[in-house]
Motif scaffolding. Sequence first.
Motif, short mmCIF file in Angstrom:
data_model
loop_
_atom_site.label_atom_id
_atom_site.label_comp_id
_atom_site.label_asym_id
_atom_site.label_seq_id
_atom_site.Cartn_x
_atom_site.Cartn_y
_atom_site.Cartn_z
N MET A 1 -12.63 15.30 -6.45
CA MET A 1 -11.86 14.05 -6.55
C MET A 1 -10.47 14.29 -5.97
O MET A 1 -9.78 15.21 -6.38
N THR A 2 -10.06 13.45 -5.02
CA THR A 2 -8.75 13.59 -4.41
C THR A 2 -7.77 12.64 -5.08
O THR A 2 -8.03 11.44 -5.17
N THR A 3 -6.66 13.17 -5.55
CA THR A 3 -5.62 12.33 -6.12
C THR A 3 -4.84 11.66 -5.00
O THR A 3 -4.31 12.35 -4.13
N PRO A 4 -4.77 10.33 -4.98
CA PRO A 4 -4.00 9.67 -3.93
C PRO A 4 -2.53 10.09 -3.97
O PRO A 4 -1.98 10.39 -5.03
N THR A 5 -1.92 10.11 -2.80
CA THR A 5 -0.48 10.34 -2.69
C THR A 5 0.25 9.01 -2.88
O THR A 5 -0.11 8.00 -2.28
N ALA A 6 1.25 9.02 -3.76
CA ALA A 6 2.08 7.83 -3.93
C ALA A 6 3.18 7.84 -2.87
O ALA A 6 3.95 8.79 -2.79
N GLY A 59 -5.49 12.23 3.26
CA GLY A 59 -6.15 11.71 2.07
C GLY A 59 -5.67 10.31 1.72
O GLY A 59 -4.89 9.70 2.45
N PRO A 60 -6.16 9.79 0.58
CA PRO A 60 -5.85 8.42 0.20
C PRO A 60 -4.39 8.25 -0.21
O PRO A 60 -3.72 9.20 -0.65
N VAL A 61 -3.90 7.01 -0.07
CA VAL A 61 -2.50 6.68 -0.37
C VAL A 61 -2.44 5.45 -1.27
O VAL A 61 -3.17 4.47 -1.05
N VAL A 62 -1.57 5.50 -2.26
CA VAL A 62 -1.17 4.31 -3.01
C VAL A 62 0.24 3.96 -2.55
O VAL A 62 1.16 4.76 -2.69
N LEU A 63 0.40 2.79 -1.95
CA LEU A 63 1.71 2.34 -1.47
C LEU A 63 2.45 1.64 -2.60
O LEU A 63 1.89 0.76 -3.27
N VAL A 64 3.70 2.04 -2.80
CA VAL A 64 4.54 1.45 -3.85
C VAL A 64 5.76 0.84 -3.18
O VAL A 64 6.47 1.52 -2.44
N GLY A 65 6.00 -0.44 -3.42
CA GLY A 65 7.14 -1.10 -2.78
C GLY A 65 8.06 -1.74 -3.79
O GLY A 65 7.63 -2.51 -4.65
N HIS A 66 9.36 -1.42 -3.70
CA HIS A 66 10.37 -2.07 -4.52
C HIS A 66 11.04 -3.16 -3.71
O HIS A 66 11.42 -2.94 -2.56
N SER A 67 11.17 -4.36 -4.30
CA SER A 67 11.95 -5.43 -3.70
C SER A 67 11.40 -5.81 -2.32
O SER A 67 10.21 -6.13 -2.17
N TYR A 68 12.23 -5.74 -1.29
CA TYR A 68 11.79 -5.98 0.10
C TYR A 68 10.67 -5.02 0.50
O TYR A 68 9.81 -5.36 1.32
N GLY A 69 10.66 -3.84 -0.09
CA GLY A 69 9.57 -2.89 0.18
C GLY A 69 8.21 -3.46 -0.17
O GLY A 69 7.19 -3.05 0.41
N GLY A 70 8.16 -4.42 -1.10
CA GLY A 70 6.90 -5.07 -1.44
C GLY A 70 6.33 -5.85 -0.27
O GLY A 70 5.12 -5.84 -0.02
N ARG A 234 -4.77 6.66 -10.93
CA ARG A 234 -6.00 6.97 -11.68
C ARG A 234 -7.15 6.04 -11.30
O ARG A 234 -8.29 6.45 -11.08
N ALA A 235 -6.82 4.74 -11.17
CA ALA A 235 -7.86 3.74 -10.88
C ALA A 235 -8.44 3.90 -9.48
O ALA A 235 -9.57 3.47 -9.23
N THR A 236 -7.68 4.50 -8.57
CA THR A 236 -8.13 4.60 -7.18
C THR A 236 -8.57 6.02 -6.80
O THR A 236 -8.92 6.28 -5.65
N SER A 237 -8.55 6.93 -7.79
CA SER A 237 -8.96 8.32 -7.52
C SER A 237 -10.47 8.40 -7.34
O SER A 237 -11.21 7.74 -8.05
#
Length: 237
Positions: A1-6, A59-70, A234-237
């Motif tokens: 199982m690969t842990t996605p990179t945030a 590997g997999p990525v979870v993208l996190v965006g604050h404000s305009y980053g969203g 966790r949900a996307t691992s």
Amino acid sequence: MTTPTAVLVHGAFADAGSWTGVIDHLQRHGVPVIAPPNPLRGLAADAAYVASVAAQVDGPVVLVGHSYGGALITVAGTTENVVGLVYVAAYVLEEGESLGELQGRFPASPLVSNLKQWTYPVPGADPAVEVTIAEDAFPSVFAADVPAGTTKLLAAAQRPLAAAAFEEKASAAAWRTKPSWALVAAADQAINPEVERYGAKRAGATIVELEGASHAVAVSRPEEVADLIREAVRATS
């Protein structure tokens, strides 16, 4: 199982250092994380940069965006290895929608009347306009729940956003095909919390709301922000 990179994408008037507390929590829980610089020059160009960063992660990525980053992760999230999106006090755009259009559906936040205009050179063209938050208004608008000393540092180190970014339309909405999570900062004075709620509900995101949280929620409440990111990982691992 690969842990996605945030991959943590900061918004306007901030830099990647605003994620420091969140990064600390994620690293202590074994989540790989990077926080690249956001150019803040325009929706299409910035989203292309974020997409490029994500595509180069092994590997997999979870993208996190604050404000305009969203807005940026909404477009960049169509990148093949992106498996989830996390919005933190953020704009969640629909395809073909601009920040100005989304904001315009709701009463303006105090941010709008407290922007300071600057200009920057553009090769072969007239200077372009960029904006920061007026320094005296910064604490109340951006970081009301952050200690005063820290707020003064954040205000002095603001990174301006190109004004044109407010009018550019999103070329895609990755939340249509990728799972999403959203944190609503209930006391946000930079983005009307109703804007955050509306976009998150429209995207079908799993929503967490933090009472009393300012726009700088990643600075003031990093553990709770990190907890939501860990849930997405966790949900996307």
